[in-house]
Design a protein around this motif. Structure first.
Motif, PDB file in Angstrom:
ATOM      1  N   ILE A 291     -24.258  16.206   3.522  1.00  0.00           N
ATOM      2  CA  ILE A 291     -24.895  16.823   2.828  1.00  0.00           C
ATOM      3  C   ILE A 291     -25.180  17.457   4.056  1.00  0.00           C
ATOM      4  O   ILE A 291     -25.888  18.334   3.824  1.00  0.00           O
ATOM      5  N   GLY A 292     -24.563  17.110   5.027  1.00  0.00           N
ATOM      6  CA  GLY A 292     -24.049  18.179   6.269  1.00  0.00           C
ATOM      7  C   GLY A 292     -26.055  17.731   6.840  1.00  0.00           C
ATOM      8  O   GLY A 292     -26.516  18.436   8.350  1.00  0.00           O
ATOM      9  N   ALA A 293     -26.150  16.219   7.197  1.00  0.00           N
ATOM     10  CA  ALA A 293     -27.084  15.465   7.875  1.00  0.00           C
ATOM     11  C   ALA A 293     -27.213  15.247   9.275  1.00  0.00           C
ATOM     12  O   ALA A 293     -26.176  14.848   9.723  1.00  0.00           O
ATOM     13  N   ASN A 294     -28.249  15.727  10.197  1.00  0.00           N
ATOM     14  CA  ASN A 294     -28.098  14.723  11.611  1.00  0.00           C
ATOM     15  C   ASN A 294     -28.818  13.665  11.813  1.00  0.00           C
ATOM     16  O   ASN A 294     -27.695  13.143  12.444  1.00  0.00           O
ATOM     17  N   TYR A 295     -29.228  13.360  10.712  1.00  0.00           N
ATOM     18  CA  TYR A 295     -29.847  12.106  10.839  1.00  0.00           C
ATOM     19  C   TYR A 295     -30.497  11.244   9.623  1.00  0.00           C
ATOM     20  O   TYR A 295     -30.317  12.105   8.141  1.00  0.00           O
ATOM     21  N   LEU A 296     -30.032  10.122   9.500  1.00  0.00           N
ATOM     22  CA  LEU A 296     -31.155   9.339   8.447  1.00  0.00           C
ATOM     23  C   LEU A 296     -32.280   8.599   8.981  1.00  0.00           C
ATOM     24  O   LEU A 296     -31.919   7.669   9.370  1.00  0.00           O
ATOM     25  N   SER A 297     -32.595   9.182   8.070  1.00  0.00           N
ATOM     26  CA  SER A 297     -34.039   8.247   8.263  1.00  0.00           C
ATOM     27  C   SER A 297     -33.944   6.963   7.858  1.00  0.00           C
ATOM     28  O   SER A 297     -33.720   6.548   6.929  1.00  0.00           O
ATOM     29  N   ALA A 298     -34.470   5.746   8.158  1.00  0.00           N
ATOM     30  CA  ALA A 298     -34.128   4.497   8.356  1.00  0.00           C
ATOM     31  C   ALA A 298     -35.016   3.121   8.353  1.00  0.00           C
ATOM     32  O   ALA A 298     -35.779   3.149   9.058  1.00  0.00           O
ATOM     33  N   ASP A 299     -34.812   2.067   7.215  1.00  0.00           N
ATOM     34  CA  ASP A 299     -35.416   0.710   7.512  1.00  0.00           C
ATOM     35  C   ASP A 299     -34.626  -0.321   7.595  1.00  0.00           C
ATOM     36  O   ASP A 299     -33.850  -0.516   6.752  1.00  0.00           O
ATOM     37  N   PRO A 300     -33.975  -1.212   8.924  1.00  0.00           N
ATOM     38  CA  PRO A 300     -32.854  -1.106   8.944  1.00  0.00           C
ATOM     39  C   PRO A 300     -33.475  -2.824   9.090  1.00  0.00           C
ATOM     40  O   PRO A 300     -34.191  -2.736   9.373  1.00  0.00           O
ATOM     41  N   SER A 301     -32.608  -3.649   8.686  1.00  0.00           N
ATOM     42  CA  SER A 301     -32.354  -4.523   8.605  1.00  0.00           C
ATOM     43  C   SER A 301     -32.389  -5.115  10.145  1.00  0.00           C
ATOM     44  O   SER A 301     -31.260  -4.419  11.172  1.00  0.00           O
TER      45      SER A 301
END
Length: 285
Positions: A120-130
């Motif tokens: 989708i051409g995203a610069n970033y993935l907002s995330a909730d990582p473990s």
């Protein structure tokens, strides 16, 4: 959130087929926002379908969005993804981020989300990582050059979300890939007052410095426990101070206006937010 069952080849095919529709990772800085790139978090329009969300975003004069899974499902087929991005193109709204997504130590599952982000051409993935996901994320950030922007959620029930502040996030990421940082959420930072902690969003931005990749910009009334438009007397957010902090951090990422109140008709309040943000940017100079 799962990335579905698309193969790496399918995602790359989708990305190739949409390359003529979207310019991947292109940010348009708007002069009336003081040079910042401003868009919307599509969760604001969660009670609408994709076209309804895009129509309202265009009417507000915004050209970028961080999308959430209702509007661009992660299990989309290549054909559906092509149609989705074509519709975004028609409404002149560019996907620039996606989330909030969970990440774990499961490297294959993480890779699927990065493949989706690339498509989708995203610069970033907002995330909730473990906490055990970072070894995997180090490798994927290096490979895809897509940032992981950890998103704080403030209070959860009677306790704190694991990523409740810039201090907590910075301790976790400081020895990891430089593309692992934050998508701070000013509303959730303000909500920490409910737990007796006063967090200044501007100071939180300064603390993260170059590891700020995106921002969810919202104001919050801790008495009524709901979002309010920027500049509302019941709110707490100093928008001008936030913009000043972003400038000092040399921020070049995406400011996503997010508004969680009045989901059936959020556009009038978002319009107020935009006007206040433009005014703050003008005063900042």
């Amino acid at each position: 959130m799962q990335a579905g069952h698309l193969s790496r080849r399918s995602f790359l095919a989708a990305a190739a087929s949409t390359s003529c529709l979207m310019t991947s990772r292109s940010l348009q800085a708007a002069p009336d926002f003081g040079g910042f790139t401003v868009g919307v978090q599509s969760y604001t329009f969660r009670n609408f379908d994709l076209e309804g969300m895009l129509k309202r975003t265009k009417q507000l004069g915004l050209k970028h969005a961080e999308f959430f899974s209702k509007h661009i499902p992660t299990d989309s087929t290549p054909e559906k993804l092509t149609a989705i991005l074509k519709l975004c193109k028609e409404y002149e709204v560019t996907p620039i981020g996606f989330g909030v997504s969970g990440f774990s130590k499961n490297h294959d599952a993480n890779r699927k989300l990065f493949e989706f982000g690339k498509a989708i051409g995203a610069n970033y993935l907002s995330a909730d990582p473990s906490m055990d996901s970072f070894d995997s994320l180090d490798k994927l950030c290096e490979e895809y050059k897509i940032a992981i922007a950890i998103h704080p959620h403030g209070p959860v029930g009677k306790g704190r979300h694991q990523w409740c502040s810039a201090e907590v996030i910075l301790r976790a990421v400081k020895d990891h890939h430089k593309l692992i940082g934050t998508c701070l959420d000013t509303g959730h930072l303000l909500r920490m007052e409910q737990l007796g902690e006063k967090l200044d969003p501007a100071e939180q931005i300064k603390l993260m410095g170059e590891r700020n990749f995106a921002l969810h910009l919202k104001d919050y009334d801790n008495k009524k426990r709901e979002d309010v438009p920027f500049g509302d007397p019941a709110g707490q957010l100093d928008v001008q101070a936030v913009l000043k902090a972003l400038k000092s951090a040399k921020f070049t990422g995406h400011i996503a206006i997010e508004y969680e109140a009045n989901p059936d008709d959020p556009a009038p309040d978002v319009k107020k937010c935009i006007a206040h943000l433009k005014n703050a940017a003008e005063k900042l100079g």
